[in-house]
Design an enzyme around this catalytic site. Structure first.
Site, PDB file in Angstrom:
ATOM      1  N   LYS A 123       0.825  -1.209   0.000  1.00  0.00           N
ATOM      2  CA  LYS A 123       0.000   0.000   0.000  1.00  0.00           C
ATOM      3  C   LYS A 123       0.857   1.257   0.000  1.00  0.00           C
ATOM      4  O   LYS A 123       0.464   2.288  -0.554  1.00  0.00           O
ATOM      5  CB  LYS A 123      -0.954  -0.004   1.195  1.00  0.00           C
ATOM      6  CG  LYS A 123      -2.072  -1.029   1.054  1.00  0.00           C
ATOM      7  CD  LYS A 123      -3.149  -0.866   2.108  1.00  0.00           C
ATOM      8  CE  LYS A 123      -4.305  -1.828   1.846  1.00  0.00           C
ATOM      9  NZ  LYS A 123      -5.339  -1.732   2.891  1.00  0.00           N
ATOM     10  N   LYS A 205      -8.284 -10.826  -9.878  1.00  0.00           N
ATOM     11  CA  LYS A 205      -9.400 -10.972  -8.946  1.00  0.00           C
ATOM     12  C   LYS A 205     -10.519  -9.980  -9.286  1.00  0.00           C
ATOM     13  O   LYS A 205     -10.239  -8.885  -9.762  1.00  0.00           O
ATOM     14  CB  LYS A 205      -8.858 -10.682  -7.545  1.00  0.00           C
ATOM     15  CG  LYS A 205      -9.670 -11.258  -6.405  1.00  0.00           C
ATOM     16  CD  LYS A 205      -8.965 -10.992  -5.077  1.00  0.00           C
ATOM     17  CE  LYS A 205      -9.933 -10.341  -4.102  1.00  0.00           C
ATOM     18  NZ  LYS A 205      -9.317  -9.897  -2.860  1.00  0.00           N
ATOM     19  N   LYS A 208     -13.248  -4.741  -5.899  1.00  0.00           N
ATOM     20  CA  LYS A 208     -14.345  -3.963  -5.328  1.00  0.00           C
ATOM     21  C   LYS A 208     -14.491  -2.585  -5.960  1.00  0.00           C
ATOM     22  O   LYS A 208     -15.443  -1.873  -5.718  1.00  0.00           O
ATOM     23  CB  LYS A 208     -14.141  -3.781  -3.810  1.00  0.00           C
ATOM     24  CG  LYS A 208     -14.383  -5.052  -3.011  1.00  0.00           C
ATOM     25  CD  LYS A 208     -14.796  -4.763  -1.567  1.00  0.00           C
ATOM     26  CE  LYS A 208     -13.627  -4.624  -0.619  1.00  0.00           C
ATOM     27  NZ  LYS A 208     -14.049  -4.495   0.798  1.00  0.00           N
TER      28      LYS A 208
END
Ligand code: TRP
Length: 340
Positions: A123, A205, A208
């Protein structure tokens, strides 16, 4: 009478804790991979589920978005089957014990240990302008979440296992330094649950926040949008509908169909043995629409009454706080704080 038996069972039952951050928009992948199963876990375990809103601010997020995402996720968790009557469901920030314990645990966590967390490193790389101390401290808050409730089992995605390991290290250190205080939890990556990939890039993946390119189907998408996304789903060369390493698109669609309809991958494959790609995609889309429909309807009903939603949050927070403060009080005393 019935109460008595369930009471006895509860005493032997293992406790499960998990949490999910109110960032982004939960997807069909989140649903078929994990959320769908959370609602049933209370049959075997004592379950606590939190909306990890304190964790959400470790990355940049607008106030409006945090507020809406938190309500949406809470209502969605109820809608997928986490009944507040059978589970403790709450917002992390509604139980101040989380922030308190996380401060205390900071002092029994080594800088080097936190520095090794791969999520922190990833991150930091992604947002070099916002490497804040909260981001660094994230796993300690997560340890507090878990340890406050003396959880035995922590279901998480594999990317969170390193954090659960750190939680175990902190718990053991504290227990050894003072005396047994915390249950040392076990992280578990559920074996059930399907791994769902993006419809536009079946090697990544289903994300979101991958809304722009129609790769992600969101739990709350309207049927028309779901169908459009499936019609546009990338497929593979050839025309055979078969799960195979060189057919990631078709495999992903078969996996979605199987998970949504309750069939095995093999059954799904047989069902479409003589279909063409277009019909197949249409049918997978319909299966997704039907799986998500009851969830969306229940969600919409819950969102019609904000007062009722807040009352559910309040009741959940009260139940959680009772358990949390029992642990927190012990911790304060053991460290040597003067208590009133
Ligand atoms: N960090 C977890 C995630 O990103 C969410 C989380 C916060 C969590 N606190 C937790 C998960 C405690 C398990 C236990 O998925």
């Amino acid at each position: 009478m019935e109460n008595q038996t369930s009471q006895q069972n509860t005493e032997k039952r293992k406790r499960v804790f998990s949490a999910i951050k109110p960032t982004g928009n939960p997807t069909l992948g989140n649903y078929l991979g994990a959320m769908k199963y959370w609602g049933k876990m209370h049959e075997e375990f004592d379950c606590l589920f939190a909306v990890a809103d304190l964790h959400a601010i470790t990355v940049a997020i607008e106030p409006k978005e945090l507020r809406e995402n938190s309500k949406r996720l809470f209502a969605l968790l109820v809608a997928v089957g986490i009944d507040p009557a059978d589970n403790v469901l709450f917002l992390q920030s509604h139980v101040p014990a989380h922030a308190e314990l996380s401060w205390l645990l900071n002092n029994y966590t080594m800088f080097g240990e936190a520095s090794r967390m791969t999520q922190f490193k990833d991150k930091s790389k992604k947002a070099p302008e916002n490497i804040n101390v909260g981001l660094f401290d994230y796993p300690v808050l997560m340890a507090a979440d878990i340890l406050l409730y003396q959880a035995d089992i922590v279901p998480v995605g594999d990317d969170q296992m390193q954090h659960v390991e750190l939680c175990r290290t902190i718990a053991n250190r504290f227990n050894n330094k003072f005396s047994p205080t915390f249950t040392v939890p076990e992280g578990r990556v559920p074996k059930f649950g399907a791994r769902i990939y993006s419809l536009s890039d079946p090697t990544a993946k289903m994300g979101k926040s991958d809304g722009a390119n129609d790769g992600s189907v969101f739990i709350l998408d309207k049927p028309d949008d779901i169908m459009r996304k499936f019609k546009r789903a990338v497929t593979d060369s050839g025309r055979e509908i078969k799960a195979a390493d060189d057919k990631p698109g078709i495999t992903n669609l078969l996996t979605i169909y199987a998970a949504a309809s309750g069939a095995t991958l093999e059954q799904a494959q047989n069902e479409f043995a003589s279909s063409d790609y277009a019909t197949f995609k249409q049918r997978v889309g319909e299966a997704a629409v039907e799986t998500l429909r009851p969830v969306r309807e229940k969600y919409e009903a819950l969102r019609r009454d904000d007062g009722e939603l807040l009352r559910l949050m309040q009741a959940g927070a009260e139940k959680a706080a009772r358990l949390a403060y029992r642990t927190l009080e012990k911790v304060y005393k053991k460290i040597g704080f003067v208590r009133l």
